[in-house]
Write an enzyme that holds these catalytic residues in place. Structure first.
Site, PDB file in Angstrom:
ATOM      1  N   CYS A 116       0.856  -1.181   0.000  1.00  0.00           N
ATOM      2  CA  CYS A 116       0.000   0.000   0.000  1.00  0.00           C
ATOM      3  C   CYS A 116       0.893   1.232   0.000  1.00  0.00           C
ATOM      4  O   CYS A 116       2.118   1.121  -0.109  1.00  0.00           O
ATOM      5  CB  CYS A 116      -0.934  -0.011   1.209  1.00  0.00           C
ATOM      6  SG  CYS A 116      -2.313   1.163   1.059  1.00  0.00           S
ATOM      7  N   CYS A 118      -0.147   4.271   2.138  1.00  0.00           N
ATOM      8  CA  CYS A 118      -0.524   5.255   3.157  1.00  0.00           C
ATOM      9  C   CYS A 118       0.618   5.572   4.127  1.00  0.00           C
ATOM     10  O   CYS A 118       0.718   6.700   4.619  1.00  0.00           O
ATOM     11  CB  CYS A 118      -1.772   4.805   3.913  1.00  0.00           C
ATOM     12  SG  CYS A 118      -1.642   3.207   4.730  1.00  0.00           S
ATOM     13  N   LYS A 191     -12.544  -4.942   2.753  1.00  0.00           N
ATOM     14  CA  LYS A 191     -11.952  -4.060   3.752  1.00  0.00           C
ATOM     15  C   LYS A 191     -12.848  -2.844   3.950  1.00  0.00           C
ATOM     16  O   LYS A 191     -13.090  -2.078   3.013  1.00  0.00           O
ATOM     17  CB  LYS A 191     -10.548  -3.620   3.311  1.00  0.00           C
ATOM     18  CG  LYS A 191      -9.848  -2.709   4.316  1.00  0.00           C
ATOM     19  CD  LYS A 191      -8.460  -2.329   3.828  1.00  0.00           C
ATOM     20  CE  LYS A 191      -7.748  -1.399   4.796  1.00  0.00           C
ATOM     21  NZ  LYS A 191      -6.413  -1.007   4.323  1.00  0.00           N
ATOM     22  N   ARG A 201      -3.056   3.737  12.949  1.00  0.00           N
ATOM     23  CA  ARG A 201      -2.551   4.972  12.347  1.00  0.00           C
ATOM     24  C   ARG A 201      -1.485   5.611  13.229  1.00  0.00           C
ATOM     25  O   ARG A 201      -0.593   6.285  12.728  1.00  0.00           O
ATOM     26  CB  ARG A 201      -3.719   5.903  12.052  1.00  0.00           C
ATOM     27  CG  ARG A 201      -4.576   5.343  10.917  1.00  0.00           C
ATOM     28  CD  ARG A 201      -5.902   6.025  10.740  1.00  0.00           C
ATOM     29  NE  ARG A 201      -6.682   5.323   9.723  1.00  0.00           N
ATOM     30  CZ  ARG A 201      -7.951   5.573   9.442  1.00  0.00           C
ATOM     31  NH1 ARG A 201      -8.590   6.516  10.116  1.00  0.00           N
ATOM     32  NH2 ARG A 201      -8.585   4.880   8.515  1.00  0.00           N
ATOM     33  N   ARG A 213     -11.131   7.733   3.954  1.00  0.00           N
ATOM     34  CA  ARG A 213     -10.907   6.708   2.927  1.00  0.00           C
ATOM     35  C   ARG A 213     -12.209   6.066   2.454  1.00  0.00           C
ATOM     36  O   ARG A 213     -12.193   4.969   1.901  1.00  0.00           O
ATOM     37  CB  ARG A 213      -9.941   5.651   3.473  1.00  0.00           C
ATOM     38  CG  ARG A 213      -8.571   6.235   3.813  1.00  0.00           C
ATOM     39  CD  ARG A 213      -7.583   5.175   4.253  1.00  0.00           C
ATOM     40  NE  ARG A 213      -6.272   5.789   4.409  1.00  0.00           N
ATOM     41  CZ  ARG A 213      -5.532   5.706   5.514  1.00  0.00           C
ATOM     42  NH1 ARG A 213      -5.960   5.018   6.554  1.00  0.00           N
ATOM     43  NH2 ARG A 213      -4.357   6.301   5.582  1.00  0.00           N
ATOM     44  N   GLU A 229     -16.974  -7.644  -4.081  1.00  0.00           N
ATOM     45  CA  GLU A 229     -15.541  -7.359  -3.987  1.00  0.00           C
ATOM     46  C   GLU A 229     -14.729  -8.665  -3.949  1.00  0.00           C
ATOM     47  O   GLU A 229     -13.710  -8.800  -4.634  1.00  0.00           O
ATOM     48  CB  GLU A 229     -15.246  -6.529  -2.738  1.00  0.00           C
ATOM     49  CG  GLU A 229     -15.721  -5.089  -2.807  1.00  0.00           C
ATOM     50  CD  GLU A 229     -14.771  -4.209  -3.608  1.00  0.00           C
ATOM     51  OE1 GLU A 229     -13.763  -4.721  -4.127  1.00  0.00           O
ATOM     52  OE2 GLU A 229     -15.052  -3.003  -3.712  1.00  0.00           O
ATOM     53  N   LYS A 244     -11.503  -7.549   6.660  1.00  0.00           N
ATOM     54  CA  LYS A 244     -10.906  -6.638   7.640  1.00  0.00           C
ATOM     55  C   LYS A 244     -11.895  -5.509   7.925  1.00  0.00           C
ATOM     56  O   LYS A 244     -12.394  -4.889   6.980  1.00  0.00           O
ATOM     57  CB  LYS A 244      -9.603  -6.051   7.082  1.00  0.00           C
ATOM     58  CG  LYS A 244      -8.885  -5.102   8.028  1.00  0.00           C
ATOM     59  CD  LYS A 244      -7.619  -4.539   7.384  1.00  0.00           C
ATOM     60  CE  LYS A 244      -6.914  -3.579   8.345  1.00  0.00           C
ATOM     61  NZ  LYS A 244      -5.705  -2.989   7.758  1.00  0.00           N
ATOM     62  N   SER A 270      -6.219  -3.278  15.034  1.00  0.00           N
ATOM     63  CA  SER A 270      -5.639  -2.583  16.187  1.00  0.00           C
ATOM     64  C   SER A 270      -6.677  -2.127  17.206  1.00  0.00           C
ATOM     65  O   SER A 270      -6.447  -2.211  18.420  1.00  0.00           O
ATOM     66  CB  SER A 270      -4.831  -1.375  15.701  1.00  0.00           C
ATOM     67  OG  SER A 270      -5.652  -0.470  14.973  1.00  0.00           O
ATOM     68  N   TYR A 309      -2.499  -9.095  16.494  1.00  0.00           N
ATOM     69  CA  TYR A 309      -1.462  -8.605  17.401  1.00  0.00           C
ATOM     70  C   TYR A 309      -1.387  -9.456  18.664  1.00  0.00           C
ATOM     71  O   TYR A 309      -0.437  -9.339  19.436  1.00  0.00           O
ATOM     72  CB  TYR A 309      -1.735  -7.136  17.760  1.00  0.00           C
ATOM     73  CG  TYR A 309      -1.830  -6.256  16.539  1.00  0.00           C
ATOM     74  CD1 TYR A 309      -0.675  -5.821  15.891  1.00  0.00           C
ATOM     75  CD2 TYR A 309      -3.065  -5.890  16.002  1.00  0.00           C
ATOM     76  CE1 TYR A 309      -0.756  -5.040  14.744  1.00  0.00           C
ATOM     77  CE2 TYR A 309      -3.147  -5.115  14.858  1.00  0.00           C
ATOM     78  CZ  TYR A 309      -1.989  -4.690  14.232  1.00  0.00           C
ATOM     79  OH  TYR A 309      -2.065  -3.924  13.092  1.00  0.00           O
TER      80      TYR A 309
END
Length: 322
Positions: A116, A118, A191, A201, A213, A229, A244, A270, A309
């Site tokens: 990506c 970003c 997503k 972020r 976004r 999708e 996601k 996250s 995580y």
């Protein structure tokens, strides 16, 4: 009377009839790798998760390998950004260095890269900006450059996350035309433009400097769109389809599992991680039990692969229980 409780009476029978089992083999562990030296910085909004420079990451990788976690997903944080994110296809960029370092020193680890822009653009959006929005087709050209650079560095799999239309087709053709026909693609197929990404972020310095976004990530209200999708990614050649976030979209995971003959992944993002950690710190929940129940719910919904995580913590618990 049929008594369903007969099959819940003891741990022995519960083990025998258990329908869903969680394994360390299900996990991918995300890693944030920052350009520079002597960097090991904890991300305040994600307790226990850090950003590392390559000279400080060996201890973390040693632990991942010792816990038998099979794969890592790399996110790079460069020292310089520009409007196009040109560092993403720099063959000597932070992501490319990280791929080579891990493949040389930890050959048993399966290395996946986030593909990506970003983290690399000065504006924080996932591609080239024209008329105050991301230009889909111009961004695809740069995505091709990025994946080829990752492939040359030795990556095992690429995972494009930007939600540009035609991404999988562009990447598959680019890899095939440059001799990387055996390199698989994990599509961020469904997503959502989610509020659960906030701590990420902070971790990746990837917040957009203007707007949001929602013109390219999906509306959380939509499920049928998610099937469309995923169908496009499937037809264009994605090897794995991902949903996601995970917890608020378990129904979407199940829809994909029921409709596609591909491995299904989900990303335990996250914000989902941070909420469990914060509530556990307050003593409001048993953090370990909520963590394991959450991961189990993703597996039960149909996820074959869980990006999380929690991977290290969950792996320790599973190792102890076994």
């Amino acid at each position: 009377m049929f008594r369903t409780r007969r099959l819940r009476k003891t741990e022995g029978i519960r083990r025998l009839v258990r329908e869903t089992k969680l394994s360390v083999d299900d996990f991918i562990y995300p890693l944030f790798i920052e350009e520079g030296e002597n960097i090991e910085t904890e991300i305040v909004s994600m307790p226990g998760i850090k950003r590392f420079s390559l000279d400080r990451i060996s201890k973390e990788l040693d632990e991942v390998v010792s816990l038998n976690i099979p794969a890592v997903l790399l996110f790079g944080i460069p020292s310089e950004k520009d409007d196009e994110g040109t560092e993403t296809w720099n063959d000597d960029g932070i992501m490319q260095k990280a791929i080579r370092f891990i493949k040389k020193n930890y050959p048993s680890l399966y290395v996946i890269t986030d593909v990506c822009f970003c983290e690399y653009t000065s504006h924080g959006h996932c591609g080239i900006i024209h008329d105050n929005d991301v230009d889909n087709d111009a961004t695809l050209v740069n995505l091709a450059k990025q994946v080829i650079s990752h492939a040359k560095a030795g990556v095992d799999m690429v995972a494009p996350s930007g939600m540009m239309d035609g991404t999988i087709d562009m990447i598959r053709q680019s890899l095939d035309n440059t001799g990387f026909t055996n390199l698989p693609i994990m599509g961020y197929s469904v997503k959502y433009a989610s509020a659960f990404y906030g701590p990420f972020r902070d971790a990746a310095d990837s917040a957009p400097t203007f707007g949001d976004r929602r013109t390219y990530q999906m509306d959380p209200s939509n499920s049928d769109e998610g099937m469309r999708e995923a169908t496009f990614d499937d037809q264009e050649g994605a090897d794995i389809l991902m949903v996601k976030p995970a917890l608020s979209y378990l129904d979407i995971i199940r829809d994909l599992k029921n409709n596609f003959d591909r491995p299904i992944a989900c990303y335990n993002v996250s914000g989902e991680y941070a909420m469990v950690k914060a509530a556990a710190e307050k003593g409001w929940i048993d953090g370990e039990k909520v963590m394991m129940e959450s991961l189990l719910s993703m597996k039960r919904a149909g996820a074959d692969i869980i990006i999380t995580y929690f991977a290290k913590e969950a792996a320790r618990i599973l190792k102890t229980n076994n």
